[in-house]
Structure formats: structure tokens, C-alpha cells
Enzyme design. Structure first.
Site, PDB file in Angstrom:
ATOM      1  N   CYS A 148       0.849  -1.184   0.000  1.00  0.00           N
ATOM      2  CA  CYS A 148       0.000   0.000   0.000  1.00  0.00           C
ATOM      3  C   CYS A 148       0.896   1.248   0.000  1.00  0.00           C
ATOM      4  O   CYS A 148       2.121   1.142   0.157  1.00  0.00           O
ATOM      5  CB  CYS A 148      -0.923   0.010   1.218  1.00  0.00           C
ATOM      6  SG  CYS A 148      -0.040  -0.164   2.765  1.00  0.00           S
ATOM      7  N   CYS A 154       3.207   1.672   2.943  1.00  0.00           N
ATOM      8  CA  CYS A 154       4.355   0.764   2.997  1.00  0.00           C
ATOM      9  C   CYS A 154       5.497   1.330   2.157  1.00  0.00           C
ATOM     10  O   CYS A 154       6.659   1.271   2.551  1.00  0.00           O
ATOM     11  CB  CYS A 154       3.970  -0.613   2.453  1.00  0.00           C
ATOM     12  SG  CYS A 154       2.440  -1.246   3.133  1.00  0.00           S
TER      13      CYS A 154
END
Lengths: 316, 76
Positions: B10, B13
Site C-alpha cells: 500500500c 508501505c
């Protein structure tokens, strides 16, 4: 408090004519935008401070002691305050299930957490008033609790994908937060959310203001009024792919209710937007068999549709 | 030193990965930064929120994006 300032700005400074549709739309747009952003800043900040006292780990510890019914109620309530984003849905789901939280209780959490979120509540409060916001919390809780109980009784444990990994270690994370940590967290979180949603809020309110000014009243009553039985299921299905735009959808829906869309239908639509999310289903597919996902979506969907009908029926 | 960034790709991250790389570069610490996207491995660390940062096998933070400064404190 804000209203006189906006009126003064529109009619005295911009010199827009009184009573004209355009001036009213501009007035409506400025007033709503400022009001909503003030609410967003203040309330997201307060909610994030509250959230620093909760964590998925603590919630899991509480829920692993609970069984059906009490567990479902608690899971739905904790779903409101536990910080959770759908990109963490998989580790969270596995973490709950492996700690012995019953599957139905886990589902109550998974339904309540995205559905009853602070942005949706603020938008509802700002655009519809506090009564509708409370109605939304109440019915969201009922749908989350009931869906979890139903799924729990279906005994679908074998539909969870098997995971082959070492026994999860329990990550012990850091010391207690200081007051400054909590404030810093809340500040970052508030800015983060605002950055993500501001454009949808502005577009949503803008379109809403346009509808407010230019679309004739009762225009939609024929299609989405309370006597049209298929409006509620249709609104629920249409709401599923609109997940990330909850902030923009609510001002639009608010304007549409003025033009004859029944409130129960509008509530069902908003619950589908927040509670049934296509991206979240795609993520959860990694841990659930397709059949379980379909059961999950159907049970929650039916719950939302029933809520829609119920409110259309009682709010006559 | 081994720094692992746990997450399934995502936006947050990626941000944490970038921050970790920057922290390593700026401090000059000998460290390898790797991304862990495998679900089994992520769950194996006992975390429930992503992104998470693991240094030499120990979970240092989960569910938030540490800043470059915060990561520097952890690795120096």
C-alpha cells in the site's frame, strides 16, 4: 455563527443579487464547505486522540475472551474506536482468528470498523444534522452485530483459507505513549485524512450546491421516493464500488434527499458506500474462500437493505 | 543489520520503505533494507497492522509510518 459572515461576503462583497439561484448556490457552497472543514479538523483530531488509547492488539486481547452475542456487541463497539485501515484487513483478520476470537465476532468488527467511521459521521452531522448521524451509528451497530451473529451461526470456519506459517509471535510494541506522542499522532492523522479527502469534499459539496439550486424539488421523488420498493436495493448495490469517496458522496446524497430521495434509501446507500467495499473484498479474498466473501457481502447487504426499508417505513 | 519493511504494497508501505532507505543512507550505517510482502511471513511476526518495520528480527513499530528521524534513532 458562520452564516452571517458568508451572507455578508456573498451579497455585500461579491455584490451578488439577492434571491438569484446562482447567489444561493454560491452561499450554500461556501457555508457548507467551511462548516464541514471546521468539523472535520476538530472531530478527526479528537477521535484520533481517543484512538491512541486503543490498538488492534488490545482489542484482540479483549475479544478473545468473549463468545457470541456479548462478543459481537463488544466487537462492533470496539470497531468504531480501534484504528484500522482496510490495507491491514488481512493480518488483522488472521490475528483475530488465531487468537481464538470467534469468526462471527471477527466479522462484527470487520463490518463496524469501516462503516462507522469518523469522516462519514462528521459529513452526516454537518449535512443532515445530529439526529441522522445518531440514527446512522445505531443502525450501523445493529447491522454489524446481527451480521456477525448470523455468520457465526453458519459455521463457516472451513471457508477460511489455510495459512502455513509459524505460530505468530506476539509483537510487544514500545512503551506507553506520552501526551505529546498522542497529540503528534492526532495532528499527523488529521492532516493525513484531510489531504486524502479534501478534494472529494469540495467536489461533493459543489455538486450538492448545484443540485440544491438548479434541480427542481421532488425531481427524484418518482424514482427514489419511499413508495418505490426497488430504490433501496438499487442504492445498496450502487454504493459498493464507491468506497473511497464516502466524503464526496454524502453531500451529494444530502442534496438528493431534498429532491425527493427517501431518507431510508439514502442511509442504505451510505452504509453500502462505507461498509461494503470492493477493494476490501479483494484484499480479504487472500484469506477467505470466495463463498465466504459472498456470504459476508450478502448478509451485510441484506442487513443494510432491511435498515433502509425500516427507516423509509417509520420516517413517514 | 537487516531492516525489513512488512506490508502488502500500500502507499504507506512504500513511504516507510523510502524513509528507511533514506535513514540508512544519511547515517551511513551498514544495513540491508528489504521489503517483505509475503502474507505468511508478515503474520509470522505477530503484527496485525501494516506497514511494520522489523530490525534484526525484532518488530519496532507496526501500523504507522516512522519518519526518517525516528528510524535513524532505531538504527544508530
Amino acid at each position: 455563527m458562520i452564516k452571517p459572515v458568508i451572507d455578508w461576503l456573498v451579497y455585500e462583497i461579491f455584490k451578488m443579487p439577492h434571491g438569484a439561484i446562482l447567489s444561493e448556490a454560491v452561499d450554500f457552497f461556501l457555508y457548507d464547505t467551511i462548516k464541514i472543514f471546521l468539523l472535520l479538523i476538530v472531530i478527526i483530531f479528537i477521535v484520533s486522540i481517543i484512538r491512541t488509547f486503543f490498538s488492534p492488539e488490545k482489542t484482540r486481547a479483549i475479544l478473545s475472551q468473549k463468545r457470541t452475542y456479548a462478543g459481537n456487541v463488544l466487537a462492533s463497539l470496539l470497531g468504531i474506536v480501534t484504528p484500522f485501515c482496510s490495507c491491514s484487513a488481512v493480518p488483522l483478520f488472521l490475528g483475530f482468528v488465531e487468537a481464538g476470537v470467534p469468526l462471527g465476532v471477527t466479522f462484527s468488527f470487520l463490518v463496524a470498523s469501516p462503516m462507522i467511521n469518523e469522516v462519514a459521521l462528521i459529513m452526516l452531522w454537518g449535512m443532515f444534522g445530529w439526529k441522522v448521524a445518531l440514527l446512522y451509528i445505531g443502525s450501523g451497530l445493529v447491522v454489524a452485530i446481527a451480521s456477525g451473529i448470523v455468520i457465526g451461526h453458519l459455521k463457516v470456519e472451513d471457508l477460511v483459507e489455510k495459512f502455513d506459517h509459524k505460530k505468530p509471535g506476539s509483537a510487544v510494541l514500545g512503551a506507553e505513549m506520552t501526551v505529546k506522542d498522542r497529540i503528534d499522532f492526532a495532528k499527523d492523522y488529521t492532516l493525513d485524512i484531510l489531504k486524502k479527502i479534501w478534494i472529494y469534499v469540495v467536489i461533493g459539496i459543489g455538486l450538492g450546491a448545484w443540485i440544491h439550486g438548479y434541480v427542481p424539488a421532488d425531481f427524484l421523488a418518482k424514482f427514489a421516493g419511499r413508495d418505490n420498493w426497488f430504490a433501496v436495493p438499487l442504492a445498496t448495490v450502487v454504493g459498493i464500488p464507491l468506497y473511497s469517496n464516502a466524503a464526496g458522496v454524502i453531500p451529494l446524497v444530502s442534496a438528493l434527499t431534498e429532491k425527493g430521495v427517501a431518507l431510508g434509501t439514502a442511509l442504505a446507500f451510505m452504509m453500502a458506500v462505507t461498509g461494503l467495499s470492493l477493494p476490501e473484498f479483494l484484499i480479504l479474498r487472500r484469506v477467505m474462500k470466495l463463498k465466504l466473501l459472498v456470504i459476508f457481502a450478502s448478509v451485510v447487504g441484506v442487513g443494510i437493505i432491511c435498515t433502509g426499508y425500516l427507516f423509509n417505513f417509520i420516517l413517514r | 543489520m537487516k531492516i525489513e519493511i512488512l506490508g502488502m504494497g500500500c502507499a504507506k508501505c512504500k513511504q516507510l520503505m523510502a524513509n528507511a532507505e533514506k535513514a540508512v543512507k544519511e547515517t551511513g550505517v551498514q544495513a540491508e533494507v528489504v521489503k517483505v510482502e509475503d502474507m505468511n511471513q508478515i503474520v509470522g511476526y505477530g503484527i496485525m497492522t501494516t506497514p511494520a518495520i522489523v530490525i534484526d528480527g525484532e518488530v519496532k513499530a507496526a501500523g504507522k509510518v516512522l519518519t526518517v528521524e525516528q528510524i535513524k534513532k532505531l538504527i544508530v
